[in-house]
Scaffold this active site. Sequence first.
Site, PDB file in Angstrom:
ATOM      1  N   HIS A  51       0.871  -1.176   0.000  1.00 27.84           N
ATOM      2  CA  HIS A  51       0.000   0.000   0.000  1.00 27.84           C
ATOM      3  C   HIS A  51       0.905   1.222   0.000  1.00 27.84           C
ATOM      4  O   HIS A  51       2.013   1.177   0.543  1.00 27.84           O
ATOM      5  CB  HIS A  51      -0.839  -0.049   1.283  1.00 27.84           C
ATOM      6  CG  HIS A  51      -1.908   0.984   1.386  1.00 27.84           C
ATOM      7  ND1 HIS A  51      -1.646   2.293   1.720  1.00 27.84           N
ATOM      8  CD2 HIS A  51      -3.251   0.899   1.207  1.00 27.84           C
ATOM      9  CE1 HIS A  51      -2.794   2.964   1.762  1.00 27.84           C
ATOM     10  NE2 HIS A  51      -3.774   2.153   1.451  1.00 27.84           N
TER      11      HIS A  51
ATOM     12  N   ASP B 281       3.172  -3.948   8.056  1.00 26.07           N
ATOM     13  CA  ASP B 281       1.964  -3.149   7.880  1.00 26.07           C
ATOM     14  C   ASP B 281       0.794  -4.086   8.163  1.00 26.07           C
ATOM     15  O   ASP B 281       0.478  -4.958   7.349  1.00 26.07           O
ATOM     16  CB  ASP B 281       1.947  -2.625   6.437  1.00 26.07           C
ATOM     17  CG  ASP B 281       0.617  -1.990   6.061  1.00 26.07           C
ATOM     18  OD1 ASP B 281      -0.342  -2.098   6.841  1.00 26.07           O
ATOM     19  OD2 ASP B 281       0.545  -1.409   4.962  1.00 26.07           O
TER      20      ASP B 281
ATOM     21  N   GLN C  93      -4.395  -4.639   7.210  1.00 26.38           N
ATOM     22  CA  GLN C  93      -5.367  -5.661   6.792  1.00 26.38           C
ATOM     23  C   GLN C  93      -5.149  -6.980   7.529  1.00 26.38           C
ATOM     24  O   GLN C  93      -5.912  -7.927   7.313  1.00 26.38           O
ATOM     25  CB  GLN C  93      -5.254  -5.912   5.277  1.00 26.38           C
ATOM     26  CG  GLN C  93      -5.472  -4.699   4.417  1.00 26.38           C
ATOM     27  CD  GLN C  93      -6.921  -4.199   4.436  1.00 26.38           C
ATOM     28  OE1 GLN C  93      -7.832  -4.905   4.845  1.00 26.38           O
ATOM     29  NE2 GLN C  93      -7.115  -2.970   4.001  1.00 26.38           N
TER      30      GLN C  93
ATOM     31  N   LYS D   4     -10.427  -0.104  10.557  1.00 25.52           N
ATOM     32  CA  LYS D   4     -10.575  -1.310   9.729  1.00 25.52           C
ATOM     33  C   LYS D   4     -10.959  -2.521  10.574  1.00 25.52           C
ATOM     34  O   LYS D   4     -11.164  -3.602  10.051  1.00 25.52           O
ATOM     35  CB  LYS D   4      -9.269  -1.579   8.975  1.00 25.52           C
ATOM     36  CG  LYS D   4      -8.960  -0.486   7.955  1.00 25.52           C
ATOM     37  CD  LYS D   4      -7.882  -0.894   7.015  1.00 25.52           C
ATOM     38  CE  LYS D   4      -7.298   0.273   6.259  1.00 25.52           C
ATOM     39  NZ  LYS D   4      -8.116   0.677   5.110  1.00 25.52           N
TER      40      LYS D   4
ATOM     41  N   CYS E 275      -4.792   2.342  -3.689  1.00 25.22           N
ATOM     42  CA  CYS E 275      -3.553   2.870  -3.095  1.00 25.22           C
ATOM     43  C   CYS E 275      -2.423   1.853  -3.197  1.00 25.22           C
ATOM     44  O   CYS E 275      -1.593   1.733  -2.274  1.00 25.22           O
ATOM     45  CB  CYS E 275      -3.746   3.286  -1.636  1.00 25.22           C
ATOM     46  SG  CYS E 275      -4.932   4.583  -1.428  1.00 25.22           S
TER      47      CYS E 275
HETATM   48  N1  PLP Z   1      -1.809  -0.455   4.584  1.00 27.80           N
HETATM   49  C1  PLP Z   1      -2.764  -1.189   4.028  1.00 27.80           C
HETATM   50  C2  PLP Z   1      -2.460  -2.587   3.576  1.00 27.80           C
HETATM   51  C3  PLP Z   1      -4.051  -0.664   3.891  1.00 27.80           C
HETATM   52  O1  PLP Z   1      -5.017  -1.405   3.349  1.00 27.80           O
HETATM   53  C4  PLP Z   1      -4.299   0.654   4.345  1.00 27.80           C
HETATM   54  C5  PLP Z   1      -5.626   1.266   4.148  1.00 27.80           C
HETATM   55  O2  PLP Z   1      -6.351   0.905   3.248  1.00 27.80           O
HETATM   56  C6  PLP Z   1      -3.263   1.369   4.930  1.00 27.80           C
HETATM   57  C7  PLP Z   1      -2.016   0.784   5.035  1.00 27.80           C
HETATM   58  C8  PLP Z   1      -3.464   2.752   5.451  1.00 27.80           C
HETATM   59  O3  PLP Z   1      -4.338   2.730   6.533  1.00 27.80           O
HETATM   60  P1  PLP Z   1      -4.939   4.096   7.130  1.00 27.80           P
HETATM   61  O4  PLP Z   1      -5.574   4.796   5.948  1.00 27.80           O
HETATM   62  O5  PLP Z   1      -5.924   3.656   8.141  1.00 27.80           O
HETATM   63  O6  PLP Z   1      -3.799   4.860   7.671  1.00 27.80           O
END
Ligand code: PLP
Length: 431
Positions: free
Chosen positions: A144, A222, A225, A248, A388
């Site tokens: 992401h 990260d 998910q 999430k 993203c």
């Molecule tokens: N990493 C992953 C794999 C994600 O799916 C997301 C959000 O969709 C993020 C990071 C970023 O999360 P946040 O927007 O809650 O900071």
Amino acid sequence: MVTYSSGLTDAPARPESVRRGAGLDVRAIRADFPILDQSVDGKPLVYLDSAASSQKPRQVIDAISNYYKRDHANVHRGVHELARRATEAYEASRERVARWVNATDAHEIVWTRGTSEALNLVAFSIGQARVGHGDEIVLSEMEHHSNLVPWQLLATRSGARLRYVGLTDQGQLDLDHLASLLGPRTRVVALSHVSNALGTINPVREIGTLVRAKTDAAYILDGAQGAPHLPVDVQSLGCDFYAFSGHKMCGPTGIGALWGRRALLDEMPPYQGGGEMIETVYPDHSTWAEVPHKFEAGTPNIAGAVGMAAAVEYLDRVGLAAIHEHEMTLTRLAVTLLSGVEGVRIFGPAKAEERAGVVPFVIEGTSAQDVATMLDAQAIAVRAGHHCAQLVVNRYGVSATTRASFYLYNTIEEIERFAAGVRTARDILLS
Ligand code: PLP
């Protein structure tokens, strides 16, 4: 990436375990989520966009509301009753989240606005402490943008080099390639636990063993998910940092957490300056508060922390293992039914066990956005775009996919409506 064979026209018979929903009382769960009980243009809402943001149970909404009704004041500074209660609620929430990921100590949990801020914090602070010119940062093409752009910024600042682990055609990390990238200059390895764009569950524990064997790099996961869908035990994962977002995982927006190893957090400089994060301020310099407060400048999102702890409590009560089992059932069914729609190409691992509740797809000859719009017209909420994760969609030769994502409150019937909706979208868009 897997292109499933098209041409099946009849939905396969559903096994008993699928009909039951694999152990979860989904009807009771849905009763906890008031937002799900609504119609859009006269049709019952089907919410399949939880990978973007999950819905919130009454228990979380009530915890936030009760906090504001009874206990709110600023934390840490006050001597009055409400300040005491707010501080207690804030720190007890930290302890609850720490227990949830099996941290050794609540001080290893830093509150952030979410995964993005947590990853920016690590990239900035570990970058200052450990990454210099010519050092290497290992990422993957699956990341992401939140686990990619902060490292690009660090590389620009420090002169470090970014190395990317490639992906297999089945949407998995190429582990041989990863092993070949690890070496004496590797300072950071930052990977997603679960891909938001493919659904792939990465073998992060095995990767941790490999990283430890070949480098002394900081290993960062990260978990945006991962944490909502899989039991997370940071001690057994073998990582140094794990970042996740409240919204999430049934919690509120604007709150998330970074778990970090205490020794590393102690070594790292602060990320932002302001109130709360200092020990003593002199005209020309300051000294820092203890971890985790060193990383929490300014008045924090106290109600958010309370809501996130309530979300953890809720997920714990339902049981993450049961949630994951239920999601696998839904995913298996979705993949099977979509495979029966001519022209559908599904991305990500073929086996449901290797995939979280995320099913990205395209219908050949149509745009991902148009498919999502057609589904919206049937009250089915999905997402279209690069999610993203532009490197991922580029890797598989498309610019966008339509993504359905499932959570504990989704039902078999919703998956069936979704698949029928995709078939309708295809028929209309290609007619
Ligand atoms: N990493 C992953 C794999 C994600 O799916 C997301 C959000 O969709 C993020 C990071 C970023 O999360 P946040 O927007 O809650 O900071």
